[in-house]
Design an enzyme around this catalytic site. Structure first.
Site, PDB file in Angstrom:
ATOM      1  N   ARG A  59      10.226  -7.011   7.288  1.00 53.24           N
ATOM      2  CA  ARG A  59      11.616  -7.455   7.309  1.00 53.24           C
ATOM      3  C   ARG A  59      12.338  -6.925   6.085  1.00 53.24           C
ATOM      4  O   ARG A  59      11.789  -6.922   4.993  1.00 53.24           O
ATOM      5  CB  ARG A  59      11.633  -8.983   7.323  1.00 53.24           C
ATOM      6  CG  ARG A  59      12.974  -9.633   7.200  1.00 53.24           C
ATOM      7  CD  ARG A  59      12.902 -11.162   7.309  1.00 53.24           C
ATOM      8  NE  ARG A  59      12.904 -11.523   8.735  1.00 53.24           N
ATOM      9  CZ  ARG A  59      11.833 -11.952   9.405  1.00 53.24           C
ATOM     10  NH1 ARG A  59      10.685 -12.105   8.796  1.00 53.24           N
ATOM     11  NH2 ARG A  59      11.917 -12.252  10.672  1.00 53.24           N
ATOM     12  N   HIS A  68     -12.484 -10.775   0.125  1.00 54.47           N
ATOM     13  CA  HIS A  68     -13.883 -10.432  -0.161  1.00 54.47           C
ATOM     14  C   HIS A  68     -14.030 -10.308  -1.673  1.00 54.47           C
ATOM     15  O   HIS A  68     -13.271  -9.585  -2.316  1.00 54.47           O
ATOM     16  CB  HIS A  68     -14.255  -9.106   0.503  1.00 54.47           C
ATOM     17  CG  HIS A  68     -15.519  -8.499  -0.012  1.00 54.47           C
ATOM     18  ND1 HIS A  68     -16.760  -8.989   0.316  1.00 54.47           N
ATOM     19  CD2 HIS A  68     -15.728  -7.450  -0.852  1.00 54.47           C
ATOM     20  CE1 HIS A  68     -17.691  -8.248  -0.310  1.00 54.47           C
ATOM     21  NE2 HIS A  68     -17.078  -7.321  -1.018  1.00 54.47           N
ATOM     22  N   GLY A 118     -17.008  -9.227  -3.982  1.00 57.79           N
ATOM     23  CA  GLY A 118     -18.363  -8.717  -4.074  1.00 57.79           C
ATOM     24  C   GLY A 118     -18.708  -8.291  -5.484  1.00 57.79           C
ATOM     25  O   GLY A 118     -17.892  -8.396  -6.398  1.00 57.79           O
ATOM     26  N   HIS A 144       5.616  -3.196   6.196  1.00 57.11           N
ATOM     27  CA  HIS A 144       6.931  -3.731   5.865  1.00 57.11           C
ATOM     28  C   HIS A 144       7.515  -4.335   7.140  1.00 57.11           C
ATOM     29  O   HIS A 144       7.747  -3.631   8.125  1.00 57.11           O
ATOM     30  CB  HIS A 144       7.816  -2.632   5.284  1.00 57.11           C
ATOM     31  CG  HIS A 144       7.156  -1.942   4.129  1.00 57.11           C
ATOM     32  ND1 HIS A 144       6.940  -2.566   2.911  1.00 57.11           N
ATOM     33  CD2 HIS A 144       6.613  -0.712   4.009  1.00 57.11           C
ATOM     34  CE1 HIS A 144       6.327  -1.736   2.097  1.00 57.11           C
ATOM     35  NE2 HIS A 144       6.099  -0.598   2.738  1.00 57.11           N
ATOM     36  N   GLU A 158       0.484  -4.640  -5.571  1.00 58.37           N
ATOM     37  CA  GLU A 158      -0.591  -4.105  -6.410  1.00 58.37           C
ATOM     38  C   GLU A 158      -0.723  -4.896  -7.710  1.00 58.37           C
ATOM     39  O   GLU A 158      -1.826  -5.128  -8.190  1.00 58.37           O
ATOM     40  CB  GLU A 158      -0.390  -2.617  -6.705  1.00 58.37           C
ATOM     41  CG  GLU A 158      -1.537  -2.062  -7.525  1.00 58.37           C
ATOM     42  CD  GLU A 158      -1.839  -0.595  -7.266  1.00 58.37           C
ATOM     43  OE1 GLU A 158      -2.771  -0.087  -7.900  1.00 58.37           O
ATOM     44  OE2 GLU A 158      -1.173   0.031  -6.422  1.00 58.37           O
ATOM     45  N   GLY A 183      -7.857  -0.101  -8.837  1.00 60.65           N
ATOM     46  CA  GLY A 183      -7.526   0.010  -7.423  1.00 60.65           C
ATOM     47  C   GLY A 183      -8.183   1.205  -6.760  1.00 60.65           C
ATOM     48  O   GLY A 183      -8.235   2.296  -7.332  1.00 60.65           O
TER      49      GLY A 183
END
Length: 140
Positions: free
Chosen positions: A91, A106, A108, A89, A62, A82
Site C-alpha cells: 500500500r 528462525h 539458528g 510493497h 533492514e 545481512g
C-alpha cells in the site's frame, strides 16, 4: 531472547550520524521477541510520484531485522550481517508515519530469519519484508 541490557535509548543513540538518523527512524519498543520503530513519511522518503519510496521501507525493514539479530546474540562474540532481504510493497503512503515491527521466524546457530511488518497510521499493511542474517563469530 533479546539482550535485556539493551534499551530503546541505547538503540536510538547508536543511530546518530547514520542513515537511520537522516531518515528519522526512531526505535520505540523492545520486547522479549520483537523490536518496534517508526519513520516519518515526508519529502526525504518519497519517490518522484509523492509516495513512500520502496527503498525507504527496505531501510526501515533492514534496520529492524539487523538490530534485532544483533540484540539476540552476545555481541562480544558474534557479529550479524545481512545475507538477503526481500520486500513486498502492499500500500502507498503519502505522509504521516509508518511503523515497523520485527519478529523472529528462525533463530539458528549460524543464521537467523526475521519478518518485518510495516503499517501506516491506520494499522494497514504497507510492506512485508523478510531478512536473513548470517551470525559470524568474531575473530580475536
Amino acid at each position: 531472547m533479546m539482550n535485556t541490557e539493551i534499551t530503546v535509548e541505547s538503540l536510538n543513540k547508536m543511530s546518530k550520524n547514520t542513515m537511520m538518523e537522516h531518515l528519522e527512524i526512531e526505535f520505540t519498543e523492545i520486547g522479549k521477541d520483537f523490536i518496534k520503530a517508526k519513520m516519518p513519511v515526508d519529502h526525504r522518503h518519497h519517490q518522484p510520484f509523492g509516495l513512500l519510496h520502496g527503498g525507504a521501507s527496505v531501510v526501515l525493514a533492514e534496520t529492524l531485522g539487523s538490530v534485532a539479530a544483533q540484540c539476540s546474540v552476545d555481541s562480544s562474540k558474534y557479529a550479524c550481517v545481512g545475507l538477503d532481504i526481500n520486500a513486498n510493497h502492499i500500500r502507498g503512503v503519502k505522509s504521516g508515519y509508518v511503523y515497523g515491527i520485527t519478529t523472529p521466524m528462525h533463530i539458528g546457530r549460524s543464521t537467523q530469519v526475521w519478518e518485518i511488518k510495516i503499517t501506516n497510521e491506520q494499522n494497514e499493511l504497507v510492506c512485508i519484508s523478510r531478512i536473513t542474517m548470517a551470525i559470524l563469530e568474531k575473530k580475536n
